[in-house]
Motif scaffolding. Structure first.
Motif, PDB file in Angstrom:
ATOM      1  N   ASN A   1       0.814  -1.224   0.000  1.00 41.55           N
ATOM      2  CA  ASN A   1       0.000   0.000   0.000  1.00 41.55           C
ATOM      3  C   ASN A   1       0.847   1.273   0.000  1.00 41.55           C
ATOM      4  O   ASN A   1       0.311   2.352  -0.246  1.00 41.55           O
TER       5      ASN A   1
ATOM      6  N   ARG B   1      -9.790   0.774  -2.046  1.00 43.87           N
ATOM      7  CA  ARG B   1     -10.508  -0.306  -2.709  1.00 43.87           C
ATOM      8  C   ARG B   1     -11.194   0.220  -3.958  1.00 43.87           C
ATOM      9  O   ARG B   1     -11.370   1.421  -4.118  1.00 43.87           O
TER      10      ARG B   1
ATOM     11  N   ASP C   1     -14.574  -5.711  -3.525  1.00 52.34           N
ATOM     12  CA  ASP C   1     -13.947  -7.012  -3.289  1.00 52.34           C
ATOM     13  C   ASP C   1     -13.162  -7.533  -4.482  1.00 52.34           C
ATOM     14  O   ASP C   1     -12.772  -8.702  -4.513  1.00 52.34           O
TER      15      ASP C   1
ATOM     16  N   ILE D   1      -5.057  -9.812  -3.044  1.00 53.23           N
ATOM     17  CA  ILE D   1      -5.990  -9.975  -1.925  1.00 53.23           C
ATOM     18  C   ILE D   1      -5.632  -9.164  -0.684  1.00 53.23           C
ATOM     19  O   ILE D   1      -6.499  -8.851   0.111  1.00 53.23           O
ATOM     20  N   ARG D   2      -4.371  -8.857  -0.489  1.00 53.46           N
ATOM     21  CA  ARG D   2      -4.007  -8.097   0.721  1.00 53.46           C
ATOM     22  C   ARG D   2      -2.744  -7.293   0.468  1.00 53.46           C
ATOM     23  O   ARG D   2      -1.802  -7.775  -0.159  1.00 53.46           O
TER      24      ARG D   2
ATOM     25  N   HIS E   1      -6.874  -5.313  -5.022  1.00 49.45           N
ATOM     26  CA  HIS E   1      -6.186  -4.012  -5.014  1.00 49.45           C
ATOM     27  C   HIS E   1      -5.514  -3.711  -6.348  1.00 49.45           C
ATOM     28  O   HIS E   1      -4.330  -3.350  -6.381  1.00 49.45           O
TER      29      HIS E   1
ATOM     30  N   SER F   1       0.200  -5.199   2.575  1.00 50.63           N
ATOM     31  CA  SER F   1       0.890  -4.571   3.699  1.00 50.63           C
ATOM     32  C   SER F   1       1.613  -3.369   3.095  1.00 50.63           C
ATOM     33  O   SER F   1       1.445  -3.065   1.914  1.00 50.63           O
TER      34      SER F   1
ATOM     35  N   ARG G   1       2.084 -14.886   4.525  1.00 52.02           N
ATOM     36  CA  ARG G   1       2.556 -13.870   3.595  1.00 52.02           C
ATOM     37  C   ARG G   1       3.882 -14.318   2.992  1.00 52.02           C
ATOM     38  O   ARG G   1       3.993 -14.541   1.809  1.00 52.02           O
TER      39      ARG G   1
ATOM     40  N   ASP H   1      -6.289   3.746   5.203  1.00 51.94           N
ATOM     41  CA  ASP H   1      -6.285   2.567   6.075  1.00 51.94           C
ATOM     42  C   ASP H   1      -7.370   2.650   7.143  1.00 51.94           C
ATOM     43  O   ASP H   1      -7.433   3.606   7.917  1.00 51.94           O
TER      44      ASP H   1
ATOM     45  N   GLU I   1       0.031  -9.271  -1.686  1.00 47.04           N
ATOM     46  CA  GLU I   1      -0.217 -10.715  -1.761  1.00 47.04           C
ATOM     47  C   GLU I   1      -1.236 -10.994  -2.863  1.00 47.04           C
ATOM     48  O   GLU I   1      -2.330 -10.446  -2.857  1.00 47.04           O
TER      49      GLU I   1
ATOM     50  N   SER J   1      -4.172   1.951  -0.172  1.00 41.99           N
ATOM     51  CA  SER J   1      -5.133   0.973   0.344  1.00 41.99           C
ATOM     52  C   SER J   1      -6.507   1.131  -0.301  1.00 41.99           C
ATOM     53  O   SER J   1      -7.443   0.429   0.080  1.00 41.99           O
TER      54      SER J   1
ATOM     55  N   HIS K   1      -0.408 -11.823  12.272  1.00 41.41           N
ATOM     56  CA  HIS K   1      -1.813 -12.177  12.491  1.00 41.41           C
ATOM     57  C   HIS K   1      -2.231 -12.001  13.943  1.00 41.41           C
ATOM     58  O   HIS K   1      -3.404 -12.148  14.266  1.00 41.41           O
TER      59      HIS K   1
END
Lengths: 370, 370
Positions: free
Chosen positions: A281, A288, A294, A309-310, A297, A312, B145, B287, A317, A286, B179
């Motif tokens: 990000n 969307r 959904d 999907i994610r 990114h 950091s 990850r 975020d 990822e 970040s 996590h």
């Protein structure tokens, strides 16, 4: 599908990097100006998307009548490319109003205002500098962020501008249809309502002897439907120059109209079914997707079924479970971001891809928050 | 409640601006080092939070054994403050591995690796530079990850490091419990599982004649529960130096432990029930709060019942319907961001608030994505 960013993907020294394909930018600008010309609309593009003098110059060369900004730092940078700057932002705090008044020494400067306080302090700042600031009354036409609520309130504020004396100049009305994210063929009804509210406001001003020289509207989602708002004299699209997955997924353009992409490298494949790229990000933001939150990114050009999907800060990822193939460690991929404007703001430079090769370009107005 | 950012709020010329309160930073560092000393843990803080040489120097002065970074640009900046740099990132692409090997000429450099490919290319880069790179095997302990999945896979990779020859040095194991966002009193069970997986891995390495000098773990959420993972030799908290609404709402600290805040100005109150500040997602990031995603985009210190409901790039919309009072146009407010690390990355400078006054400080490693 041909990856238009292939040259940069091969030649870049380091990733992640933001690449802009110049021929696609040219095509996007031509399309916009052709539409605007056809409908007698002026174009005053919002430069927040590219934050760069080079792209601002291209917009002016394509016939833009001036440039739009939000913050004063941007106004001062873009003022080097155009003598006509619209600050589509309530620039009313002490630092900004002083800088607005200073900029008005050398430029035609307009500010969108939605408060009597704003009118008073801008008048005082312009008087102190001995300059004149143009005022557009910000009218709320359905996006509840800024803007006076009614035609009557717009009239009242316009009269206050006139009464404030010679250091302010009443130039017209500004709207921002930030809520219109319907597909282009469903916008007519919303835009017709906006048209009616504007017509009512203009009629009221004229009945009180006030002229409305500028009616400034538009945004990228509504850009090519601007003719449904008949009183508009100009539009201010921003994202349009580059496009992104927000404009693609909303049906406002095709993937091939996206001029900007992030080239990233696969740095980990240790977790089964996914891989990690070096763009998180801090590179992609970040944000969307507006209409499809959904959807992940951004879009991976080489692996259209993959889903980011994610994020950091430094890791992206990607889920490859829907793909026939997965990338190898060290492989580069091309990502079209969800929202290109804040993504540009995270980069110190663009890598401009031209028919002659790759050129490095500064993001001149990056991070100018004041 | 006393607003610790009052001095900066009064004295700042322009907003939005990121203020850091030096006494709070000092207190946060003292608390961490006191805990670490008590449990015989070394501290190797992740500098991604502050991205600044000045704060890195404070961390070293408080007893940190080295500094942690993600990207190479950060490594090169932080290398000016410590001779011991951990790159907690798979720095395996051609540009990064070359720079890792170069940095190893003058510094003790370690890299977290989770692939045989990474071992091979780092060995080759170090050989080409005539240097030695320390390797920590990245073991996945539940945050999917990066990281090899099992003790056996960690052993295999460790053996490959040894076999790669004299330009790599096997230093130990790295974990990242990304996590673990449970409240501190509920972490024991998860951390005990991590403890078991680590113990198994270390035993396996030792049974094969490999020593494990460093077991690097930790993150801000787990920082003060690190003693539940008995084999850890060091921790790498990042956010801890400043804290933010993520750490507050998760119960890891109090509001008064937040050392960083954004000062913003109210620029519009035209829409009933809300106001607009001059800090949007270009200042605060998009975020959401990790544990309370609907709690809004940060905390308004002066109006604790207010909720920052929507961010555009330059507008922050605050809902004041739950408040007794609402701010006036031009009033300044103090915002504690949800996630301070990417927020710092959006600023060119900090305004450091010290007992002596306000000092301007560069964000030295801002935007260094490669």
């Amino acid at each position: 599908m041909v990856n238009r960013f292939e040259l940069a993907k091969q030649e870049l020294v380091a990733t992640p990097a933001l690449v802009v394909d110049l021929p696609t930018v040219e095509r996007n600008l031509q399309r916009l100006h052709s539409y605007a010309d056809q409908h007698g609309l002026k174009v005053r593009p919002h430069t927040k998307t590219h934050k760069s003098r080079r792209f601002a110059r291209m917009q002016v060369e394509h016939g833009s009548v001036g440039l739009t900004v939000a913050k004063l730092g941007e106004a001062e940078v873009m003022g080097q490319e155009s003598s006509d700057i619209l600050i589509a932002y309530p620039a009313i705090d002490p630092d900004r109003r002083r800088r607005v008044a200073e900029l008005a020494r050398t430029h035609t400067v307009r500010v969108a205002v939605d408060s009597q306080y704003g009118v008073s302090v801008l008048a005082a700042a312009a008087e102190a500098a001995g300059t004149t600031i143009g005022i557009l009354v910000d009218l709320n036409i359905g996006f509840p962020r800024t803007g006076v609520p009614t035609p009557a309130a717009a009239l009242e504020l316009a009269q206050q501008v006139v009464q404030a004396g010679k250091h302010l100049r009443l130039d017209g009305i500004l709207i921002y249809p930030g809520h219109v994210w319907a597909p282009a063929d469903q916008q007519e009804e919303i835009l017709t309502q906006i048209d009616q509210k504007l017509a009512e406001t203009i009629e009221l001003w004229q009945a009180h002897g006030l002229s409305v020289d500028i009616v400034s509207g538009g945004s990228t989602p509504t850009a090519f439907q601007s003719h449904f708002v008949r009183s508009l004299t100009e539009i201010r699209p921003g994202t349009n120059i580059f496009n992104d997955m927000n404009t693609v997924r909303a049906g406002f353009c095709e993937l091939d109209d996206c001029a900007a992409a992030v080239i990233a490298t696969v740095v980990s494949t240790a977790v089964p079914g996914k891989c990690v790229i070096d763009a998180g990000n801090k590179t992609l933001t970040s944000d969307r997707n507006v209409l499809q939150p959904d959807s992940g990114h951004g879009h991976v050009v080489e692996y259209p079924q993959a889903r980011i999907i994610r994020l950091s800060e430094e890791h992206g990822e990607i889920d490859f479970s829907g793909c026939d193939q997965t990338p190898q460690l060290g492989e580069r991929v091309t990502i079209i971001p969800n929202h290109i404007c804040p993504c540009v703001n995270l980069q110190d430079q663009f890598y401009l891809q031209t028919p002659e090769g790759i050129e490095k370009l500064n993001v001149d107005a990056r991070g100018l928050l004041a």
